[in-house]
Design an enzyme around this catalytic site. Structure first.
Site, PDB file in Angstrom:
ATOM      1  N   LYS A 124      -1.228  11.476   4.086  1.00  0.00           N
ATOM      2  CA  LYS A 124      -2.049  12.490   3.987  1.00  0.00           C
ATOM      3  C   LYS A 124      -2.283  13.292   5.427  1.00  0.00           C
ATOM      4  CE  LYS A 124      -3.864  11.617  -0.611  1.00  0.00           C
ATOM      5  NZ  LYS A 124      -3.193  10.448  -0.876  1.00  0.00           N
TER       6      LYS A 124
HETATM    7  C1  LIG Z   1      -2.213  10.165  -1.857  1.00  0.00           C
HETATM    8  C2  LIG Z   1      -1.319   9.141  -1.932  1.00  0.00           C
HETATM    9  C3  LIG Z   1      -0.249   9.096  -2.702  1.00  0.00           C
HETATM   10  C4  LIG Z   1       0.117  10.166  -3.637  1.00  0.00           C
HETATM   11  O1  LIG Z   1       0.408  11.485  -3.352  1.00  0.00           O
HETATM   12  P1  LIG Z   1       0.363  12.799  -4.217  1.00  0.00           P
HETATM   13  O2  LIG Z   1       0.616  13.962  -3.524  1.00  0.00           O
HETATM   14  O3  LIG Z   1      -1.020  12.747  -5.149  1.00  0.00           O
HETATM   15  O4  LIG Z   1       1.461  12.299  -5.410  1.00  0.00           O
HETATM   16  C5  LIG Z   1       0.601   8.012  -2.760  1.00  0.00           C
HETATM   17  N1  LIG Z   1       0.471   6.945  -1.641  1.00  0.00           N
HETATM   18  C6  LIG Z   1      -0.381   7.010  -0.884  1.00  0.00           C
HETATM   19  C7  LIG Z   1      -0.896   6.061   0.121  1.00  0.00           C
HETATM   20  C8  LIG Z   1      -1.375   8.342  -0.892  1.00  0.00           C
HETATM   21  O5  LIG Z   1      -2.751   8.089  -0.096  1.00  0.00           O
END
Ligand SMILES: *Cc1c(COP(=O)(O)O)cnc(C)c1O
Length: 573
Positions: A124
């Site tokens: 993120k």
């Molecule tokens: C947020 C997150 C996801 C999922 O991503 P999306 O964009 O919501 O599909 C997967 N793995 C981790 C470690 C995350 O923080």
């Protein structure tokens, strides 16, 4: 480029407006008025660009130059990615072939794309570092030459990764206050330490006695309180923000170019057919990460397939199997979110999915549908989406026509990975090193033959299992598979250490395996968090009185932000 809501009520927004509003007032999500296709020759001309400059090329396609001039755009992106620990930003690592007995050479071409080299060690960061700088840039422009300073109050609830990445993206940003709520004592210690050790004055951690849903409810109530929302200019940073999707598109392009160089593929191909193709496996929760891949497909990147990898919260996998998008039936005993080893993907419904089905319902699949880009078709698609979303709310689900599902399958496949399979994959990729011959054999000594062992985080493992299944079942039309790695194993140490240290294979014991510790799998910065000073506001609900939680958060914001901000309109572009 202008933006419209998937539900049709608001159109013709600038990029800045779409980014600040986040969610449209009609409940829809913002999408660009059209998706630019990029000529192959232009895509290939980007092959040697450093990550921030590549990102600028992609952003440029979606943001008018009058809105952010080239120089400013490059500066924003350069600063955003300078916080990553490697200039590659998202490096590509080849996995070992842990299934040599299958004799399937596609297992020799399995890669992980490490998206976790940013400040909070989760993917993120890629998007939220950019979003923080965009907020700052737009606010500075609105405030230029004015005594009254316009600002925003970012408010969000987190069960882990989003809050941390948001705080690191927004810390120290001028005219931005950020309040991140988390359920007290119910997030992982690493995540709690990571958030609460940020001491910048504009960052406010709020620990609410209760569950994540209680935190989410407080956020929703405050966003729904018009006078409060206006007074503090509440802004959201959740995964539906368009800028986040756009930022994530970059690493699909970047990893594709990295792969070409790694395998020594000719980069001078002049036809799409002659190009090396690739498929991506993406651990998916709110469908943001993989949606960015869909935009890359639509822009013209030679992606053969996108594999939607879910954990046991499998609403998306069920959709791709049946064409029905449905929460688990009430009374089935399974209507709650299931807690899994990959908690960042524990969702009931997937918020960004609305964007994909807007395109599908308009007639798009891999490509833009015939005559699709007319205003009339857009209106029809928006009306359909509004109906489906209302059915989801009222009846718990909706079904799409067969042709819509067929178009989805032009690009997407799906797989649901269980916790047992997740653990098994973490174990296999770590213990593989102990089954290798003592002397390096030619196949292990060759260039880029893969690392001898790899520590997968549980989310990444979900994607790797999906990729393995796809390859094993003959689903690959291309040799090359890239699995997106969304977190450092050090962020989810319990699941990782358990998988590696328990039920150790005999071959590993015979070859001197020693139990692995947290410090072995976690980056130093995470290990050192424990001793740092922390700051956090605690909100007691006196054993579960929800009104107290709401009042506490409201008072905290009033106390810290005070009178609120004067209103200044967005620049008219
Ligand atoms: C947020 C997150 C996801 C999922 O991503 P999306 O964009 O919501 O599909 C997967 N793995 C981790 C470690 C995350 O923080």
């Amino acid at each position: 480029m202008r933006y419209r809501s998937t539900r049709g009520k608001s159109t013709n927004l600038s990029f800045e407006e779409a980014v600040f509003e986040g969610l449209a007032t009609d409940g829809g999500l913002y999408i660009p008025h059209h998706v630019p296709t990029v000529p192959l020759s232009e895509i290939l001309s980007w092959a040697d660009l450093p990550f921030p400059k590549l990102a600028a090329k992609i952003f440029r396609k979606f943001i008018a130059e009058q809105e952010i001039p080239d120089k400013d755009l490059e500066d924003i992106l350069t600063r955003s990615f300078a916080t990553f620990s490697t200039p590659e930003v998202t490096p590509l690592t080849k996995l070992p072939n842990v299934r040599p007995e299958l004799g399937n050479h596609n297992f020799d071409n399995l890669y992980v794309l490490e998206l976790f080299r940013g400040p909070t060690f989760a993917f993120k960061d890629v998007a939220l570092q950019v979003l923080g700088n965009l907020f700052e840039y737009f606010l500075a422009r609105r405030n230029r030459g004015s005594v009254e300073q316009y600002g925003i109050t970012v408010l969000g609830a987190t069960s882990g990764d989003t809050g941390g990445a948001a705080i690191y993206g927004l810390r120290g940003k001028k005219n931005v206050n950020v309040f991140i709520l988390h359920p007290k004592g119910r997030i992982s210690p690493v995540q709690e330490q990571q958030m609460t050790s940020v001491l910048d004055e504009n960052v406010h951690n709020v620990a609410v006695e209760g569950t994540f849903d209680d935190c989410q409810d407080i956020v929703k109530t405050l966003f729904g309180d018009e006078p409060f929302r206006r007074r503090f200019h509440l802004a959201a940073i959740n995964s539906i923000n368009w800028a986040r999707i756009l930022a994530q598109t970059t690493y699909y392009f970047y990893s594709y170019f990295t792969l070409l160089k790694r395998i020594g593929a000719p980069s001078g191909a002049t036809s799409y057919a002659a190009l090396t193709k690739v498929q991506y496996s993406v651990p998916t929760g709110n469908f943001g990460d993989i949606l960015a891949g869909y935009y890359a497909v639509r822009m013209g990147l030679p992606i053969e397939r996108l594999i939607v990898a879910t954990n046991e919260n499998d609403i998306l996998h069920r959709f791709f199997q049946t064409g029905r998008y449905e929460k688990k039936k009430a009374g089935s005993g399974d209507e709650e979110v299931r807690q899994t080893l990959s908690p960042a993907m524990d969702i009931l419904v997937s918020s960004n999915f609305e964007r994909l089905i807007w395109y599908l319902s308009r007639g798009d699949g891999r490509h833009t549908g015939a005559d699709a880009e007319t205003e009339e078709k857009a209106q029809v698609a928006s009306a359909t989406i509004a109906q489906w979303m209302s059915d989801l709310k009222a009846k718990g689900g909706f079904s799409v026509p067969e042709d819509v599902l067929a178009r989805a399958k032009e690009v997407f496949s799906s797989f649901c990975t269980s916790d047992a399979q997740t653990t098994d994959a973490i174990q296999r990729y770590y213990h593989h090193q102990f089954s290798l011959p003592y002397e390096p054999t030619p196949s292990h000594a060759g260039a880029d033959s893969g690392c001898p062992a790899y520590v997968l985080d549980p989310h990444t493992a979900v994607g790797v299992v999906a990729a393995e299944n796809f390859i094993q079942n003959g689903g690959s039309a291309t040799a090359y598979t890239i699995c997106l790695s969304t977190a450092s194993p050090g962020k989810f140490p319990e699941a990782v250490l358990k998988a590696i240290n328990e039920n150790v294979p005999n071959t590993s014991l015979q070859r001197g395996f020693k139990a692995v510790s947290y410090a072995d799998i976690a980056p130093r910065q995470l290990v050192e968090l424990e001793g740092l000073p922390k700051r956090c506001v605690d909100i007691s609900t006196d054993g579960g009185k929800k009104e107290l939680g709401l009042e506490g958060v409201r008072n905290t914001i009033e106390e810290k932000v005070g009178a609120g901000f004067p209103a200044v309109a967005a620049a008219k572009i």
